[in-house]
Design an enzyme around this catalytic site. Structure first.
Site, PDB file in Angstrom:
ATOM      1  N   LYS A   1      -6.221   4.064 -20.299  1.00  0.00           N
ATOM      2  CA  LYS A   1      -6.401   4.386 -21.719  1.00  0.00           C
ATOM      3  C   LYS A   1      -5.081   4.229 -22.479  1.00  0.00           C
ATOM      4  CE  LYS A   1     -10.659   5.347 -20.561  1.00  0.00           C
ATOM      5  NZ  LYS A   1     -10.733   5.320 -19.119  1.00  0.00           N
TER       6      LYS A   1
ATOM      7  N   ARG B   1       0.842  -1.215   0.000  1.00  0.00           N
ATOM      8  CA  ARG B   1       0.000   0.000   0.000  1.00  0.00           C
ATOM      9  C   ARG B   1       0.872   1.259   0.000  1.00  0.00           C
ATOM     10  NH1 ARG B   1      -2.285   2.214   4.474  1.00  0.00           N
ATOM     11  NH2 ARG B   1      -2.375   0.223   5.569  1.00  0.00           N
TER      12      ARG B   1
ATOM     13  N   ASP C   1      -6.172  17.254 -17.026  1.00  0.00           N
ATOM     14  CA  ASP C   1      -6.432  15.837 -17.275  1.00  0.00           C
ATOM     15  C   ASP C   1      -5.836  15.536 -18.649  1.00  0.00           C
ATOM     16  OD1 ASP C   1      -7.509  13.387 -18.119  1.00  0.00           O
ATOM     17  OD2 ASP C   1      -9.263  13.626 -16.821  1.00  0.00           O
TER      18      ASP C   1
ATOM     19  N   TYR D   1     -15.024  15.150 -18.559  1.00  0.00           N
ATOM     20  CA  TYR D   1     -15.309  13.723 -18.381  1.00  0.00           C
ATOM     21  C   TYR D   1     -16.404  13.548 -17.308  1.00  0.00           C
ATOM     22  CZ  TYR D   1     -14.808   8.984 -16.669  1.00  0.00           C
ATOM     23  OH  TYR D   1     -15.088   7.714 -16.250  1.00  0.00           O
TER      24      TYR D   1
END
Ligand code: PLP
Length: 397
Positions: free
Chosen positions: A208, A57, A183, A110
């Site tokens: 993506k 983590r 972004d 988005y």
């Protein structure tokens, strides 16, 4: 070797120091925990930032390798990979916004980011000003208030492919002491490096183009050391760590990023030009077309192509959009983007079916709009497939 390296050399070699083994390809460190050789190490690691061999983590060699490459590609001091693009975006919100702050964001954005902003508005008293025309610097400037803490940019935007002048918006924000975030999912650092234009943080869905094979979900944020470390502290507490296997897949995808992105962009440029001449098409949105209102900005801030996302509007509207998608064989119906395969979606009947009309108007979603993520397939096959779509849509008048 000459430095700075090109993007493919970076992707293949810039993370090598994160591999603690002699294997040429970093193995998958599919472990939640690492052995401590002395008690003292436990104390040291727990007090350090992103130790790669302590507890996953906090960090992991596979994540570190992807981060080294992504930081270099973005021209950033540091990068952090996260469990999804939304995790990266949510961490930036948590790190840099407080209840009651003011945010400026583009109206066409988005949908996930839009929904996160709406939640902050409803539950945390965030004040928001939506910029309608991102090309209008005056609108960005007029939106700024004394409480503005963050200026959010998405260029080209999802799904309308609107452009924003990064240097102009970054300059404006700097004069007011406001942090800027871009972004960078659509262009990827192959076409645009937001930090080079003065933007403070670049975030992206690595699901993506960065991953590029539609086989993982991941996110990244990149910027100055202190900003990224602030986000890492939160990631450690909130937990959206990228799994070692996904980080390894991301690294595997990154190595061909420049090749894939350039091929897909070349395809997109050719298809956008071809779409312009199709009688059933009312409009084509592609930053590489001189007809695109943001083309001048795209020429200045995008390099080696204009991305592989194309929007086009069918004259016959909603039913035609549905028929068009049904008739395709090579181009797959799906909501994501940025993979080697071409994907298409019809927002009005798919992702935005339940979106209220006023929100759709604000987001620029019209009934006949198709969002096309152009892949790396052979151009003649894509054109033949689109022709099938047009034939089917022609039946609707
Ligand atoms: N930003 C943009 C522009 C996107 O298109 C997406 C996803 O489609 C995201 C962020 C969110 O990324 P993820 O799905 O990896 O959480």
């Amino acid at each position: 070797m000459p430095k700075p390296w090109g993007p493919t050399t970076i992707a293949i070699h810039a993370g090598r120091h994160c591999n603690p083994t002699r294997a040429v390809i970093t193995p998958i460190f599919q472990t939640s925990v690492f052995q401590l050789l002395e008690n003292r190490e436990g104390a040291e690691f727990s007090a350090s930032v992103e130790p790669p061999t302590f507890y996953t983590r906090w960090g992991n060699p596979n994540a570190s390798e992807a981060e080294a490459v992504l930081a270099e590609l973005e021209g950033a001091e540091r990068a952090l990979v996260t469990a999804s693009g939304m995790a990266a975006i949510a961490l930036v919100f948590e790190a840099f916004l407080k209840n009651g702050d003011h945010l400026v964001a583009p109206a066409a954005i988005y949908l996930g980011t839009e929904q996160l902003i709406r939640r902050w508005e409803a539950e945390r008293g965030l004040k928001v000003t939506w910029v309608q025309n991102t090309l209008d610097l005056g609108e960005w400037e007029a939106a700024i208030r004394p409480q503005t803490r963050l200026l959010w940019v998405e260029t080209p935007s999802n799904p309308t492919l609107a452009l924003t002048d990064l240097a102009a918006v970054a300059g404006l924000a700097k004069r007011h002491g406001i942090r800027t975030v871009a972004d960078n999912t659509f262009p990827s650092p192959i076409h645009t490096k937001p930090l080079a234009f003065g933007i403070d943080l670049s975030v992206a869905s690595a699901t993506k183009y960065l991953g590029g094979h539609s086989d993982l979900v991941a996110g990244v944020l990149a910027g100055r050391d202190a900003d990224v470390v602030a986000c890492w502290h939160l990631a450690k507490l909130l937990g959206p760590t990228l799994d070692p296997m996904a980080a390894w897949l991301l690294m595997r995808g990154l190595k061909t990023l420049a090749l894939r992105v350039r091929r897909a962009s070349d395809n997109a440029q050719a298809l956008a030009q071809w779409l312009l001449w199709q009688p059933h098409v009312a409009r084509v949105d592609y930053p590489g077309l001189p007809t695109h209102p943001g083309h001048e900005i795209a020429l200045r801030q995008m390099e080696k192509g204009f991305g592989a996302m194309v929007g086009f509007e069918l004259r016959a509207g909603l039913a035609a959009g549905q028929r068009f998608c049904e008739a395709l064989e090579v181009i797959t119906r799906g909501v994501s983007l940025g993979g080697v395969e071409s994907l298409i979606q019809h927002p009005a009947s798919m992702s935005h079916l339940k979106t209220p009309p006023e929100v759709k108007d604000r987001l620029g979603i019209t009934d006949g709009l198709l969002r096309f993520s152009v892949g790396i397939e052979d151009q003649p096959d894509l054109i033949a497939d689109l022709e099938q779509g047009f034939q089917a849509a022609a039946a609707i008048r």
